[in-house]
Design a protein around this motif. Structure first.
Motif, PDB file in Angstrom:
ATOM      1  N   SER A  10       0.804  -1.356   0.125  1.00  0.00           N
ATOM      2  CA  SER A  10       0.024   0.006  -0.011  1.00  0.00           C
ATOM      3  C   SER A  10       0.989   1.167  -0.044  1.00  0.00           C
ATOM      4  CB  SER A  10      -1.159   0.017   1.393  1.00  0.00           C
ATOM      5  OG  SER A  10      -0.282   0.446   2.416  1.00  0.00           O
ATOM      6  N   ASP A  12       0.874   3.868   1.484  1.00  0.00           N
ATOM      7  CA  ASP A  12       1.285   4.538   2.814  1.00  0.00           C
ATOM      8  C   ASP A  12       2.575   3.594   3.664  1.00  0.00           C
ATOM      9  OD1 ASP A  12      -0.179   2.467   3.844  1.00  0.00           O
ATOM     10  OD2 ASP A  12      -1.689   3.667   4.765  1.00  0.00           O
ATOM     11  N   THR A  13       2.737   2.557   3.124  1.00  0.00           N
ATOM     12  CA  THR A  13       3.989   1.887   3.669  1.00  0.00           C
ATOM     13  C   THR A  13       5.276   2.049   2.722  1.00  0.00           C
ATOM     14  OG1 THR A  13       3.628  -0.217   2.282  1.00  0.00           O
ATOM     15  CG2 THR A  13       2.499  -0.081   4.500  1.00  0.00           C
ATOM     16  N   LYS A  15       8.254   4.615   1.133  1.00  0.00           N
ATOM     17  CA  LYS A  15       8.978   5.746   1.430  1.00  0.00           C
ATOM     18  C   LYS A  15       9.842   6.424   0.619  1.00  0.00           C
ATOM     19  CE  LYS A  15      11.768   5.564   5.033  1.00  0.00           C
ATOM     20  NZ  LYS A  15      12.197   5.601   6.539  1.00  0.00           N
TER      21      LYS A  15
END
Length: 85
Positions: A10, A12-13, A15
């Motif tokens: 996902s 949001d995991t 970076k």
């Protein structure tokens, strides 16, 4: 098309950890939660909503996701991974 490796995560995991310039092309460096770093360029896909990378700059990776619109259809939604200083 075949799904790319970073599409299993996902957004949001993931970076953004930097950029890399090779032969005049700029790549974004994306780290997964297991610590591995992958490089992406415009045209690559990442995230679980069919996110397609549209641009890579020194500060962010811009993408377009395709998400359900709640009415049985889908809409394109802009998203980005920003570099955390």
């Amino acid at each position: 098309r075949n799904r790319e490796f970073l599409e299993q995560f996902s957004l949001d995991t993931l970076k953004m950890v930097g950029t890399l310039k090779l032969s005049g092309q700029i790549f974004g460096l994306v780290q997964t939660k297991d610590g591995l770093v992958h490089r992406v360029a415009p045209g690559n896909h990442l995230g679980q909503n069919d996110g397609k990378v549209t641009d890579v700059t020194s500060s962010k990776i811009t993408l377009i996701e395709i998400v359900p619109d709640g009415l049985g259809g889908y809409i394109e939604r802009p998203a980005a991974l920003a570099l955390n200083e």
